[in-house]
Design an enzyme around this catalytic site. Structure first.
Site, PDB file in Angstrom:
ATOM      1  N   GLN A 163       0.790  -1.229   0.000  1.00 46.23           N
ATOM      2  CA  GLN A 163       0.000   0.000   0.000  1.00 46.23           C
ATOM      3  C   GLN A 163       0.823   1.281   0.000  1.00 46.23           C
ATOM      4  O   GLN A 163       0.471   2.243  -0.668  1.00 46.23           O
ATOM      5  CB  GLN A 163      -0.939  -0.009   1.205  1.00 46.23           C
ATOM      6  CG  GLN A 163      -1.969   1.097   1.212  1.00 46.23           C
ATOM      7  CD  GLN A 163      -3.113   0.770   2.140  1.00 46.23           C
ATOM      8  OE1 GLN A 163      -4.036   0.059   1.781  1.00 46.23           O
ATOM      9  NE2 GLN A 163      -3.046   1.280   3.353  1.00 46.23           N
ATOM     10  N   GLU A 205      -2.933   9.242  -1.210  1.00 44.05           N
ATOM     11  CA  GLU A 205      -2.086   9.948  -0.253  1.00 44.05           C
ATOM     12  C   GLU A 205      -0.975  10.751  -0.915  1.00 44.05           C
ATOM     13  O   GLU A 205      -0.046  11.202  -0.259  1.00 44.05           O
ATOM     14  CB  GLU A 205      -1.522   8.959   0.767  1.00 44.05           C
ATOM     15  CG  GLU A 205      -2.650   8.308   1.575  1.00 44.05           C
ATOM     16  CD  GLU A 205      -2.151   7.388   2.670  1.00 44.05           C
ATOM     17  OE1 GLU A 205      -0.932   7.157   2.742  1.00 44.05           O
ATOM     18  OE2 GLU A 205      -2.986   6.907   3.449  1.00 44.05           O
ATOM     19  N   ASP A 242       4.197   0.263   4.306  1.00 43.34           N
ATOM     20  CA  ASP A 242       2.918  -0.147   4.885  1.00 43.34           C
ATOM     21  C   ASP A 242       2.353  -1.201   3.959  1.00 43.34           C
ATOM     22  O   ASP A 242       1.853  -0.892   2.873  1.00 43.34           O
ATOM     23  CB  ASP A 242       1.952   1.035   5.005  1.00 43.34           C
ATOM     24  CG  ASP A 242       0.567   0.609   5.512  1.00 43.34           C
ATOM     25  OD1 ASP A 242       0.409  -0.578   5.886  1.00 43.34           O
ATOM     26  OD2 ASP A 242      -0.347   1.453   5.533  1.00 43.34           O
ATOM     27  N   GLU A 288       4.949  -1.743   8.357  1.00 40.11           N
ATOM     28  CA  GLU A 288       3.650  -1.626   9.020  1.00 40.11           C
ATOM     29  C   GLU A 288       2.703  -2.705   8.500  1.00 40.11           C
ATOM     30  O   GLU A 288       2.658  -2.969   7.297  1.00 40.11           O
ATOM     31  CB  GLU A 288       3.068  -0.239   8.734  1.00 40.11           C
ATOM     32  CG  GLU A 288       1.687   0.011   9.309  1.00 40.11           C
ATOM     33  CD  GLU A 288       1.138   1.343   8.853  1.00 40.11           C
ATOM     34  OE1 GLU A 288      -0.095   1.467   8.765  1.00 40.11           O
ATOM     35  OE2 GLU A 288       1.938   2.265   8.577  1.00 40.11           O
ATOM     36  N   ASP A 315      -0.911  -1.454  12.906  1.00 44.12           N
ATOM     37  CA  ASP A 315      -1.983  -0.490  12.626  1.00 44.12           C
ATOM     38  C   ASP A 315      -3.320  -1.205  12.760  1.00 44.12           C
ATOM     39  O   ASP A 315      -3.990  -1.108  13.782  1.00 44.12           O
ATOM     40  CB  ASP A 315      -1.801   0.105  11.226  1.00 44.12           C
ATOM     41  CG  ASP A 315      -2.961   1.009  10.828  1.00 44.12           C
ATOM     42  OD1 ASP A 315      -3.721   1.440  11.719  1.00 44.12           O
ATOM     43  OD2 ASP A 315      -3.134   1.292   9.625  1.00 44.12           O
ATOM     44  N   LYS A 340      -3.792   6.460  15.322  1.00 47.29           N
ATOM     45  CA  LYS A 340      -4.815   7.154  14.536  1.00 47.29           C
ATOM     46  C   LYS A 340      -5.976   7.471  15.467  1.00 47.29           C
ATOM     47  O   LYS A 340      -6.653   6.560  15.951  1.00 47.29           O
ATOM     48  CB  LYS A 340      -5.303   6.275  13.381  1.00 47.29           C
ATOM     49  CG  LYS A 340      -4.256   5.971  12.324  1.00 47.29           C
ATOM     50  CD  LYS A 340      -4.817   5.000  11.295  1.00 47.29           C
ATOM     51  CE  LYS A 340      -3.829   4.760  10.156  1.00 47.29           C
ATOM     52  NZ  LYS A 340      -4.327   3.731   9.209  1.00 47.29           N
ATOM     53  N   ARG A 369      -5.078   9.661   7.894  1.00 48.74           N
ATOM     54  CA  ARG A 369      -5.856   8.645   7.189  1.00 48.74           C
ATOM     55  C   ARG A 369      -5.825   8.986   5.700  1.00 48.74           C
ATOM     56  O   ARG A 369      -5.468  10.091   5.304  1.00 48.74           O
ATOM     57  CB  ARG A 369      -7.316   8.603   7.670  1.00 48.74           C
ATOM     58  CG  ARG A 369      -7.532   8.270   9.131  1.00 48.74           C
ATOM     59  CD  ARG A 369      -6.854   6.998   9.602  1.00 48.74           C
ATOM     60  NE  ARG A 369      -7.254   5.772   8.943  1.00 48.74           N
ATOM     61  CZ  ARG A 369      -8.053   4.839   9.491  1.00 48.74           C
ATOM     62  NH1 ARG A 369      -8.552   5.025  10.709  1.00 48.74           N
ATOM     63  NH2 ARG A 369      -8.326   3.724   8.851  1.00 48.74           N
ATOM     64  N   SER A 370      -6.225   8.033   4.877  1.00 44.62           N
ATOM     65  CA  SER A 370      -6.170   8.279   3.430  1.00 44.62           C
ATOM     66  C   SER A 370      -7.186   9.333   2.995  1.00 44.62           C
ATOM     67  O   SER A 370      -6.958  10.071   2.037  1.00 44.62           O
ATOM     68  CB  SER A 370      -6.385   6.978   2.655  1.00 44.62           C
ATOM     69  OG  SER A 370      -7.568   6.339   3.077  1.00 44.62           O
ATOM     70  N   LYS A 391       3.456   9.997  10.173  1.00 46.31           N
ATOM     71  CA  LYS A 391       3.130   9.450   8.859  1.00 46.31           C
ATOM     72  C   LYS A 391       1.940  10.251   8.332  1.00 46.31           C
ATOM     73  O   LYS A 391       0.834  10.109   8.839  1.00 46.31           O
ATOM     74  CB  LYS A 391       2.780   7.964   8.998  1.00 46.31           C
ATOM     75  CG  LYS A 391       2.343   7.299   7.715  1.00 46.31           C
ATOM     76  CD  LYS A 391       1.889   5.876   8.003  1.00 46.31           C
ATOM     77  CE  LYS A 391       1.240   5.278   6.769  1.00 46.31           C
ATOM     78  NZ  LYS A 391       0.640   3.959   7.061  1.00 46.31           N
TER      79      LYS A 391
END
EC number: 4.2.1.11
Length: 427
Positions: A163, A205, A242, A288, A315, A340, A369-370, A391
Site C-alpha cells: 500500500q 495519499e 505499509d 507496518e 496499525d 490514529k 488517514r487516506s 506518517k
C-alpha cells in the site's frame, strides 16, 4: 475558567470528495476550537465505527448528517456550561453518552470531532499552541517523517499490492531538512517514472501510483531516486513500508494473495520469509501491518524473525486500542504502534494508548488517514507527545502538506529548543 457556550457540527468534504464532519466548540469568552475528522480506506475490523447515513440517493450513502444530528441534539446539550479544560471528564462523558464498545451509536466521527475541538478551544483560551497545551513544556521533539512517495494497494488503482512505500530521512539535522530531502527524492522518482514512460498520476495519499512490472520494481525505482537526489540509501535515507496485509489476506484459506501483481499465494510462514528476504535486500527500517490484523501467529513469527532488525508497526493489528495493544505486548508481538485518533475516537483514549506503548518500549507513529482534510491536529499531536515519528502522506497534495507545513511552523516557533528525532528505531 473557559466555559462551553455552544457546540456545532457541519458536513464538509475530505480529500477523496467524500463527506466528513467538522465540529466547532465555542466558549463564552469567544474562543473557537474547530476540528475536522478524517476517514480511512483500508480500515481495521476492530476500529471504532464512523457513522454514515447510508442514503444511496445522497453522496452515494456516505453523508454524515446522522453524526451531525447527534452532535447538535445529544452531545451539545450535555457539554454546554462545562469547562473546556476538563478534557478527560468530557471524553469520559462522550464515551458514556454513546454506551457502546465501538462508538456505533453516536459515531466515532461525531465523538472525535467534539473531543479535538474541545482541546483546541482550551488551547485558544490560554493563547498557546495546541502542542503546548497537550504536551506542556516537554513538547519540543520534531518527528522524523515517513514520506509516502509511491502508492499501491487500496490507495491506488494500479497493480502494486503493497500500500505505501515511504522514505525516512534519518540523517537530517532538522525537520525542515528532512522534509527537503524527502521532496527531492519524490521529484527524482517522478522523473525516473516519466523517463520510463510510466504514469506520474498520484494515489489517495499523494504518492505516485504507476502500474509497475512488480512490487520489487517500486523498491528499485525508489533506490535510484534516493541516489539521484544525492543521498545514500540506508545511511541518509531509509525505506518504510505499509503492507496493509489484511487487504490481501484470505482468512478462510489462511493465505496472502498478491492478487494485484503476480497472483501468488503465500502462507503466513512464507510471507515471513518474503519480508526477511526484503529486509536483507533493501534498506528497510520499518514495516507496518506486515501480517493481517488477526493473524496473531503470523505476527509472532514475524516479530521473532526480524523484530530485532526493523520496526514492526501494528496499525490494523492494534487500532490505537489499549486492549489490543496490551494483548500484543503480552505476546511480544510487533514493537511499534500506529496512532490514529479516529480508530479509537477520543483524544484521551489516544493518549492512553501512547502512554501504554511508551511504558513497554513500543515506538509511536502519529498517523493521518487516506481520506484527509486541511486539519493539521496530528502535527501538533506528534510534537506534543514527543512521538518521534509522523506518517502523513506525500508532498504533492494540500491535505498532506498542511501537516508538514504546520510542523515547519512549530519548529520555527520552538527555535533553539527544537530537537529533531532522527533515527526512529534503535535496539
Amino acid at each position: 475558567m473557559s466555559i462551553i457556550k455552544s457546540v456545532y457540527a457541519r458536513q464538509i468534504l475530505d480529500s477523496r470528495g467524500n463527506p466528513t464532519i467538522e465540529v466547532d466548540v465555542c466558549t463564552e469568552q469567544g474562543f473557537v476550537g474547530r476540528a475536522a475528522v478524517p476517514s480511512g480506506a483500508s480500515t481495521g475490523l476492530h476500529e471504532a465505527m464512523e457513522l454514515r447515513d447510508k442514503d444511496s440517493a445522497v453522496y452515494l450513502g456516505k453523508g454524515v448528517q446522522k453524526a451531525i444530528k447527534h452532535v447538535k441534539e445529544i452531545i451539545a446539550p450535555v457539554l454546554i456550561g462545562r469547562s473546556v479544560f476538563n478534557q478527560q471528564a468530557i471524553d469520559t462523558l462522550l464515551i458514556e453518552l454513546d454506551g457502546t464498545l465501538n462508538k456505533a451509536r453516536l459515531g466515532a466521527n461525531a465523538i472525535l470531532g467534539t473531543s479535538i475541538a474541545v482541546a483546541k478551544a482550551a488551547a485558544m483560551s490560554l493563547n498557546i499552541p495546541l502542542y503546548q497545551y497537550i504536551g506542556g513544556l516537554n513538547a519540543y521533539i520534531l518527528p522524523t517523517p515517513m514520506i509516502n512517495i509511491f502508492n499501491g494497494g487500496a490507495h491506488a488503482d494500479n497493480n502494486v499490492d503493497i500500500q505505501e512505500f515511504m522514505v525516512m530521512p534519518i540523517k537530517a539535522n532538522s525537520f525542515a531538512e528532512a522534509l527537503r530531502m524527502g521532496v527531492e527524492v519524490f521529484h527524482q522518482l517522478g522523473r525516473i517514472l516519466k523517463e520510463k514512460g510510466l504514469s506520474t498520476n498520484v494515489g489517495d495519499e499523494g504518492g505516485y501510483a504507476s502500474n509497475l512490472p512488480s512490487n520489487e520494481a517500486a523498491m528499485e525505482f525508489i533506490l535510484q531516486a534516493i541516489e539521484k537526489a544525492g543521498y545514500q540509501p540506508g545511511e541518509d535515507i531509509s525505506i518504510a513500508l505499509d503492507a496493509a496485509s489484511t487487504e490481501f489476506y484470505q482468512a478462510e484459506k489462511e493465505v496472502y494473495h498478491f492478487k494485484k501483481s503476480t497472483g501468488i499465494k503465500l502462507t503466513s510462514t512464507e510471507l515471513v520469509d518474503f519480508w526477511k528476504n526484503w529486509v536483507q535486500k533493501y534498506p528497510i527500517i520499518s514495516i507496518e501491518d506486515g501480517m493481517a490484523e488477526d493473524d496473531w501467529e503470523g505476527w509472532h513469527q514475524l516479530t521473532q524473525a526480524i523484530g530485532s532488525k526493523v520496526q514492526l508497526v501494528g496499525d490494523d493489528l492494534f487500532v490505537t486500542n489499549t486492549k489490543r495493544l496490551a494483548k500484543g505486548i503480552e505476546q511480544n508481538i510487533a514493537n511499534a504502534v500506529l496512532i490514529k485518533m479516529n480508530q479509537v475516537g477520543t483524544l484521551s483514549e489516544t493518549l492512553d494508548t501512547v502512554n501504554l506503548a511508551k511504558k513497554h518500549g513500543y515506538q509511536n507513529i502519529i498517523s493521518h488517514r487516506s481520506g484527509e482534510t486541511e486539519d493539521s491536529t496530528i502535527a501538533d499531536l506528534a510534537v506534543a507527545l514527543n512521538a518521534g515519528q509522523i506518517k502523513t502522506g506525500s508532498v504533492s497534495r494540500t491535505d498532506r502538506t498542511a501537516k508538514y507545513n504546520q510542523l515547519l511552523r512549530i519548529e520555527e516557533t520552538l527555535g533553539e529548543h527544537a530537537r529533531f528525532a532522527g533515527h526512529p528505531f534503535k535496539k
